[in-house]
Motif scaffolding. Sequence first.
Motif, PDB file in Angstrom:
ATOM      1  N   LEU A  10       0.823  -1.205   0.000  1.00 16.69           N
ATOM      2  CA  LEU A  10       0.000   0.000   0.000  1.00 16.69           C
ATOM      3  C   LEU A  10       0.860   1.260   0.000  1.00 16.69           C
ATOM      4  N   GLU A  13       1.905   1.772  -3.400  1.00 11.77           N
ATOM      5  CA  GLU A  13       0.774   2.246  -4.196  1.00 11.77           C
ATOM      6  C   GLU A  13       0.580   3.748  -3.956  1.00 11.77           C
ATOM      7  N   HIS A  14       0.702   4.155  -2.712  1.00 13.67           N
ATOM      8  CA  HIS A  14       0.478   5.568  -2.384  1.00 13.67           C
ATOM      9  C   HIS A  14       1.553   6.479  -2.959  1.00 13.67           C
ATOM     10  N   ILE A  15       2.773   5.966  -3.096  1.00 12.34           N
ATOM     11  CA  ILE A  15       3.809   6.848  -3.656  1.00 12.34           C
ATOM     12  C   ILE A  15       3.884   6.734  -5.179  1.00 12.34           C
ATOM     13  N   VAL A  17       3.361   3.578  -7.473  1.00  7.68           N
ATOM     14  CA  VAL A  17       3.479   2.385  -8.324  1.00  7.68           C
ATOM     15  C   VAL A  17       2.128   2.114  -8.982  1.00  7.68           C
ATOM     16  N   LEU A  27      -6.627  -3.233  -6.120  1.00  8.18           N
ATOM     17  CA  LEU A  27      -5.434  -3.948  -6.557  1.00  8.18           C
ATOM     18  C   LEU A  27      -5.822  -5.325  -7.082  1.00  8.18           C
TER      19      LEU A  27
ATOM     20  N   LEU B 128       4.779  11.337  -7.862  1.00  3.35           N
ATOM     21  CA  LEU B 128       3.346  11.476  -7.615  1.00  3.35           C
ATOM     22  C   LEU B 128       3.107  12.403  -6.430  1.00  3.35           C
ATOM     23  N   VAL B 134      -4.973  10.657   1.814  1.00  6.16           N
ATOM     24  CA  VAL B 134      -4.481   9.374   1.323  1.00  6.16           C
ATOM     25  C   VAL B 134      -5.377   8.288   1.920  1.00  6.16           C
ATOM     26  N   GLU B 138      -5.735   1.059  -0.901  1.00  2.00           N
ATOM     27  CA  GLU B 138      -5.277   1.641  -2.161  1.00  2.00           C
ATOM     28  C   GLU B 138      -6.268   2.693  -2.669  1.00  2.00           C
ATOM     29  N   TYR B 139      -5.773   3.600  -3.528  1.00  2.00           N
ATOM     30  CA  TYR B 139      -6.662   4.494  -4.243  1.00  2.00           C
ATOM     31  C   TYR B 139      -7.528   3.629  -5.171  1.00  2.00           C
ATOM     32  N   MET B 153       5.141   4.008 -17.967  1.00  2.00           N
ATOM     33  CA  MET B 153       5.956   3.337 -16.946  1.00  2.00           C
ATOM     34  C   MET B 153       6.969   2.403 -17.607  1.00  2.00           C
ATOM     35  N   ARG B 185       2.839  10.447 -17.377  1.00  2.00           N
ATOM     36  CA  ARG B 185       2.648   9.369 -16.417  1.00  2.00           C
ATOM     37  C   ARG B 185       1.957   9.891 -15.132  1.00  2.00           C
ATOM     38  N   ARG B 191      -4.559   9.346  -9.484  1.00  2.00           N
ATOM     39  CA  ARG B 191      -4.236   9.538  -8.063  1.00  2.00           C
ATOM     40  C   ARG B 191      -3.522  10.862  -7.819  1.00  2.00           C
TER      41      ARG B 191
END
Lengths: 482, 377
Positions: A10, A13-15, A17, A27, B128, B134, B138-139, B153, B185, B191
């Motif tokens: 996670l 994911e937040h940064i 990926v 996901l 990002l 946040v 996951e988003y 990517m 990207r 997000r």
Amino acid sequence: MCSEAPEEVLHLEHIGVTFHRNDAGELDLRAFGGASMKRTAYVADITGQAILHVLYEQLMAHAEQVERYEEWFVTRLLTDEQGHCCGAIARDLRDGRMEIFAAKNVILACGGAGQAYHPTTNGLIVTGDGIALAYRLGAPLIDMEMVQYHPTTLVENGLLITEGARGEGAVLLNAKGERFMERYAPNKLELASRDVVSRAEQTEILEGRGVGPEGAGIYLDITPVPRRRILEALREIVNIGRDFAGVDITREPIMIRPGQHYIMGGVKTDVHGATPIPGLYAAGEVACVSVHGGNRLGANSLLDTLIFGRRAGAHAAQRAAQMALPKVPRSALLEEEAAIREIIARPSGGRRVSEIKLELGETMNEHVAVYRTEEGLQKALATIKRLREEAQGAHIDDRGSVFNQDVLGVLELSFMLDCAEAIVTGAIERKESRGAHFRTDFPERNDEEWLKHIALTAGEDGPQVGYADVTITQWQPEVRSY
Amino acid sequence: MADFTLRVRRYDPESGEAPYWEERTVSLEEHRSVLEGILQIKARSDGSLGIRCSCRAAICGSCGVRINGEPGLACKTHIGAAQRHSQAIGKGGVIEVEPLGNMPVIKDLIVDMDAVHWKKIQRVTPYLIGRQPVPEREYIVPRESMLDITQTMACIQCGACVSDCLSMEADPGFIGPAALAKAYRFVGDPRDDRRHERLLDLSEDPQGIFDCTHCFKCVQACPKEVNPMGQIMRLRRIASSDEQIVDANNGVRHEAALSTLIRDYGLLHEAELLPRSYGGNSWFGKFHPAAARELLSSLPAIVKAVLRRKVSPRQALLGHKLPPEDLKAVKAIYEHVEGRRSPHRSERYELNLFIVGEDEDGNESAPAGAADKEQSA
């Protein structure tokens, strides 16, 4: 590692990926070998690349706080009088300048030693530097005999075909067109763990059921996977098949075989990435926390790297907060500079570094591979000792300072020889079969005598053998079957 | 096994001498790579030949070079194909290998990526900036959006596109194809919290998205089908159509003027282009003071173009005449393309060029950029 995994995924994911999503936008997960359910988050078949690039983005985001020394090559680690690691000496590849870096902590994050093998899926820069640097400083190496052969590497040149292909539904076929995994692992088939699949393939090849000109390959057939899905989720191996084997994997099988891919062993660390030498940390393939046992499962290497990289960083930061910057002995820098000058000034005429490296790699791939015997291992050990002599006076062409890749080759060769010697010593010592280490002269697992790690430390004339206990937590060891 | 001759551009910064060419013969099977040829030279005869390389599988992006004048990865170029290419372009089958362009050479085939490539990447805020708050997990984002940005990517930062970017050659300050693809990207990433700011920044920068001249060199150069130019065009479209950004460089209006001129005349109407760019699409536009100023300052270029017969004064002033049925066909293309526009950005006509032609025999995934070509044709 496993309990912290979701949080780590996670965080990635937040940064940024770009993990692939399911139809609900969450996901998506994919099956990998040895696992009983889908559990691997992924980015097409470039998960590692995507993570690497996003982490590098973060380095750029923190460019003001984090200084980067790119294309510097560490030649030696340093210890102070108390035996604590206190820095490193490195050479700037761009101009040959050497610097001494004083540090409260050093974290090794420089990968395995795949180039000690030929062929290997590993890049040309994966030459066991970190493993050898720590070993020379006195840190113990454990589980070095545990070398993973990946079941699907291109016959042509050893490049990797991701396990994700089998995860998506690809099958393995022998020369008779049989899906032979039905015989070796009827429940898990192609998704049995890597050592099992690699041994099955090797057995098929040795018993004459291999495919290709010399019968040295196995067919990986990806055509059962729908074409759209292949193009979307296995894009990279479509490219690899096309560019490196001339095969359209969406329409025809591709020839693969087991190939060196990963080393489970490495510098012994605890769960904080700390080695027994205070101030020296290691994380990722260079290290051995022993989370992979004798056989790593697919996708766990990335996880190991991420979890223990984070933990090592946190622990080192904590340790650093309580101490002053150590003083480093300048004499070490002069010694290292002299050593490099000696290499550059050495007389021509020795054997070429590339020849020595190739003989090392081919020897390891012949005798220290999927199946091992005492005789073969002893041969390999003798060869390594001879190559070490030859390496002392190996020939170089480049006498310059700017990007001298010949000098680099000499240093890397000596690192690889250290690693190879440790791998073979461990393999000779372990007189049983366990995980990726299979001795045809000792084909059974023997928990009574060998439920322990082999720990190697650098001695006067080669690795000194010792042992370390295995930490057993929730799961008791039992016979593996698929 | 066959013999191949490599002609390698050598440069030793310590020698004080100028770069020079050196020929070596290697022997390899013809489906082996140019990189393997270079490594053979290093292994057998000259270890001082400098090249960055590691993975041998077109993933690490370090062996970017120019082969027979074309940028690409040495590991991904078959040595046999390179030899045939050399024959086809009249170089007699000798394979020329030289360092990437648009970047200073450090030694032999090694260029200074930091001085150009990475500096430009750093320019586009290459990370990002996540939407707040946040989420705990996951988003939640559309499946397609992640597939879409996976195309960028896939960039391995090899610098092949930077090497041959013509705009960058003319204007070294141009942010360039790799960095702008990287920018997409984030712009394309649902997000990200700074889409508008990013687009505004890249539109208003005179060396930003409107500095690209659509030469397609980067599309051709990219070994990973990232289609940098396509990403730049998407940035432009999202900036103008979705974010309503009208840049001070006149980029958006210029593009709109070009597009309406082609719709109206079928071909470029040179005399109308500047007035429309500055004054809008009405007939009165040409009297806009900015248009007049730009026209005056462009006079030398116009005179040159006329003298060199790039345009005839008559055609430039009156516009080109297409036969009515051809003009009708052009208008039909416009109607077709505009008819497919949808209020949802993700369904925009040119998006997701990444996966096409699935399950159609004989129809390979079309080269990225095909749809863009259609549009700019």
